[in-house]
Motif scaffolding. Sequence first.
Motif, PDB file in Angstrom:
ATOM      1  N   ASN A 168       0.853  -1.183   0.000  1.00  0.00           N
ATOM      2  CA  ASN A 168       0.000   0.000   0.000  1.00  0.00           C
ATOM      3  C   ASN A 168       0.889   1.234   0.000  1.00  0.00           C
ATOM      4  OD1 ASN A 168      -2.232  -1.600   0.128  1.00  0.00           O
ATOM      5  ND2 ASN A 168      -3.048  -0.716   2.011  1.00  0.00           N
ATOM      6  N   ALA A 169       0.283   2.380  -0.249  1.00  0.00           N
ATOM      7  CA  ALA A 169       1.066   3.612  -0.315  1.00  0.00           C
ATOM      8  C   ALA A 169       0.494   4.670   0.611  1.00  0.00           C
ATOM      9  CB  ALA A 169       1.079   4.135  -1.745  1.00  0.00           C
ATOM     10  N   ILE A 170       1.409   5.491   1.147  1.00  0.00           N
ATOM     11  CA  ILE A 170       1.023   6.687   1.877  1.00  0.00           C
ATOM     12  C   ILE A 170       1.689   7.859   1.179  1.00  0.00           C
ATOM     13  CG2 ILE A 170       1.540   7.999   3.989  1.00  0.00           C
ATOM     14  CD1 ILE A 170       0.982   5.545   5.584  1.00  0.00           C
ATOM     15  N   CYS A 171       0.946   8.928   0.987  1.00  0.00           N
ATOM     16  CA  CYS A 171       1.527  10.108   0.374  1.00  0.00           C
ATOM     17  C   CYS A 171       1.301  11.257   1.340  1.00  0.00           C
ATOM     18  CB  CYS A 171       0.841  10.371  -0.969  1.00  0.00           C
ATOM     19  SG  CYS A 171       1.624  11.690  -1.897  1.00  0.00           S
ATOM     20  N   GLU A 172       2.344  12.067   1.561  1.00  0.00           N
ATOM     21  CA  GLU A 172       2.246  13.097   2.594  1.00  0.00           C
ATOM     22  C   GLU A 172       1.812  14.456   2.060  1.00  0.00           C
ATOM     23  OE1 GLU A 172       5.348  13.184   5.583  1.00  0.00           O
ATOM     24  OE2 GLU A 172       5.894  11.123   5.140  1.00  0.00           O
ATOM     25  N   THR A 173       1.520  14.515   0.783  1.00  0.00           N
ATOM     26  CA  THR A 173       1.030  15.753   0.199  1.00  0.00           C
ATOM     27  C   THR A 173      -0.043  15.414  -0.815  1.00  0.00           C
ATOM     28  OG1 THR A 173       1.623  17.663  -1.183  1.00  0.00           O
ATOM     29  CG2 THR A 173       2.914  15.679  -1.494  1.00  0.00           C
ATOM     30  N   GLN A 174      -0.943  16.347  -1.048  1.00  0.00           N
ATOM     31  CA  GLN A 174      -1.975  16.068  -2.043  1.00  0.00           C
ATOM     32  C   GLN A 174      -1.588  16.608  -3.412  1.00  0.00           C
ATOM     33  OE1 GLN A 174      -5.699  18.066  -1.354  1.00  0.00           O
ATOM     34  NE2 GLN A 174      -4.695  19.818  -0.413  1.00  0.00           N
ATOM     35  N   SER A 175      -0.487  17.387  -3.487  1.00  0.00           N
ATOM     36  CA  SER A 175      -0.180  17.931  -4.810  1.00  0.00           C
ATOM     37  C   SER A 175       0.867  17.096  -5.542  1.00  0.00           C
ATOM     38  CB  SER A 175       0.225  19.406  -4.725  1.00  0.00           C
ATOM     39  OG  SER A 175       1.186  19.592  -3.752  1.00  0.00           O
ATOM     40  N   CYS A 176       0.602  16.841  -6.782  1.00  0.00           N
ATOM     41  CA  CYS A 176       1.496  16.167  -7.731  1.00  0.00           C
ATOM     42  C   CYS A 176       1.870  14.726  -7.389  1.00  0.00           C
ATOM     43  CB  CYS A 176       2.783  16.971  -7.961  1.00  0.00           C
ATOM     44  SG  CYS A 176       2.506  18.433  -8.971  1.00  0.00           S
ATOM     45  N   LEU A 177       2.468  14.530  -6.216  1.00  0.00           N
ATOM     46  CA  LEU A 177       3.008  13.222  -5.865  1.00  0.00           C
ATOM     47  C   LEU A 177       1.996  12.069  -5.936  1.00  0.00           C
ATOM     48  CD1 LEU A 177       5.547  11.707  -5.023  1.00  0.00           C
ATOM     49  CD2 LEU A 177       5.265  12.593  -2.698  1.00  0.00           C
ATOM     50  N   PRO A 178       0.732  12.277  -5.520  1.00  0.00           N
ATOM     51  CA  PRO A 178      -0.221  11.162  -5.641  1.00  0.00           C
ATOM     52  C   PRO A 178      -0.369  10.665  -7.083  1.00  0.00           C
ATOM     53  CG  PRO A 178      -1.155  12.902  -4.269  1.00  0.00           C
ATOM     54  CD  PRO A 178       0.104  13.455  -4.871  1.00  0.00           C
ATOM     55  N   ASP A 179      -0.215  11.568  -8.044  1.00  0.00           N
ATOM     56  CA  ASP A 179      -0.368  11.136  -9.432  1.00  0.00           C
ATOM     57  C   ASP A 179       0.769  10.209  -9.859  1.00  0.00           C
ATOM     58  OD1 ASP A 179      -2.715  12.421  -9.623  1.00  0.00           O
ATOM     59  OD2 ASP A 179      -2.072  13.976 -11.029  1.00  0.00           O
ATOM     60  N   ALA A 180       1.988  10.464  -9.384  1.00  0.00           N
ATOM     61  CA  ALA A 180       3.100   9.563  -9.709  1.00  0.00           C
ATOM     62  C   ALA A 180       2.822   8.174  -9.141  1.00  0.00           C
ATOM     63  CB  ALA A 180       4.412  10.116  -9.146  1.00  0.00           C
ATOM     64  N   ILE A 181       2.270   8.133  -7.932  1.00  0.00           N
ATOM     65  CA  ILE A 181       1.957   6.845  -7.300  1.00  0.00           C
ATOM     66  C   ILE A 181       0.863   6.122  -8.092  1.00  0.00           C
ATOM     67  CG2 ILE A 181       1.052   5.754  -5.200  1.00  0.00           C
ATOM     68  CD1 ILE A 181       2.322   8.157  -3.636  1.00  0.00           C
ATOM     69  N   GLN A 182      -0.133   6.887  -8.528  1.00  0.00           N
ATOM     70  CA  GLN A 182      -1.246   6.265  -9.260  1.00  0.00           C
ATOM     71  C   GLN A 182      -0.837   5.824 -10.656  1.00  0.00           C
ATOM     72  OE1 GLN A 182      -5.320   7.715  -7.558  1.00  0.00           O
ATOM     73  NE2 GLN A 182      -4.241   9.520  -8.298  1.00  0.00           N
ATOM     74  N   ILE A 183       0.119   6.530 -11.261  1.00  0.00           N
ATOM     75  CA  ILE A 183       0.609   6.139 -12.588  1.00  0.00           C
ATOM     76  C   ILE A 183       1.436   4.846 -12.494  1.00  0.00           C
ATOM     77  CG2 ILE A 183       2.314   6.749 -14.381  1.00  0.00           C
ATOM     78  CD1 ILE A 183       1.402   9.695 -14.045  1.00  0.00           C
ATOM     79  N   LEU A 184       2.264   4.756 -11.464  1.00  0.00           N
ATOM     80  CA  LEU A 184       3.306   3.724 -11.459  1.00  0.00           C
ATOM     81  C   LEU A 184       3.027   2.510 -10.583  1.00  0.00           C
ATOM     82  CD1 LEU A 184       6.371   6.144 -11.329  1.00  0.00           C
ATOM     83  CD2 LEU A 184       5.773   4.662 -13.259  1.00  0.00           C
ATOM     84  N   THR A 185       2.006   2.594  -9.740  1.00  0.00           N
ATOM     85  CA  THR A 185       1.742   1.465  -8.847  1.00  0.00           C
ATOM     86  C   THR A 185       0.263   1.083  -8.954  1.00  0.00           C
ATOM     87  OG1 THR A 185       0.958   2.583  -6.820  1.00  0.00           O
ATOM     88  CG2 THR A 185       3.344   2.576  -7.202  1.00  0.00           C
ATOM     89  N   PRO A 186      -0.115  -0.057  -8.389  1.00  0.00           N
ATOM     90  CA  PRO A 186      -1.546  -0.414  -8.389  1.00  0.00           C
ATOM     91  C   PRO A 186      -2.333   0.403  -7.366  1.00  0.00           C
ATOM     92  CG  PRO A 186      -0.130  -2.309  -7.822  1.00  0.00           C
ATOM     93  CD  PRO A 186       0.715  -1.093  -7.765  1.00  0.00           C
TER      94      PRO A 186
END
Length: 187
Positions: A47-65
């Motif tokens: 699973n993933a945790i992202c500490e910001t709502q800007s930009c970084l969540p999209d990299a996680i959504q592009i590259l991981t399930p």
Amino acid sequence: MRILEHTFEEYLKIVKSFHGYEAPGVVIGGLMVDAAVRNLANDIPYNAICETQSCLPDAIQILTPCTIGNGWLKIIYSGRYAMALYDKSNGEGVRVFLDAEKVEPWKEIKAWYLKLKSKSEQDSGEILREIKDAGDSILSIQHVCIKPHIAMKKHKGKIALCPKCREAYPSDSGDICTACQGETPYL
Ligand code: ZN
């Protein structure tokens, strides 16, 4: 230099189509996800945790399930440019952050990261060149263990029909839905 199975240029194209433009944050995010995946134990469901709502969540959504929608990506709001991937079964994982000290030699990345220049003053081509040259040298990695109440999947409670708006809502919000309690974004 590769971002998981993509070349840097391939990744830029995916970012453009998913995010709307080649945002430095999503590009750096790609390096971060790549570093996190490489530092996780082999082939564990994570699973993933992202500490910001800007930009970084999209990299996680592009590259991981992991996506917001499937619940495998959680956003917490520390506002730091950091993310973690962790083993679903025991919460153990790796946290990757953009390291301000390591960014120091990279003029354009630093200006973007610390918002030293407005968006219109930034040279996006130059930032992307610096990101490609810097690679994962601007990142730091920590081994972490996620607190159980965050790592655990939240089960949805019962559903009720709101007597005011007649729409279904989680009944633990109260006798009427939170929108009808006043928390609505709509005028
Ligand atoms: Zn309602």
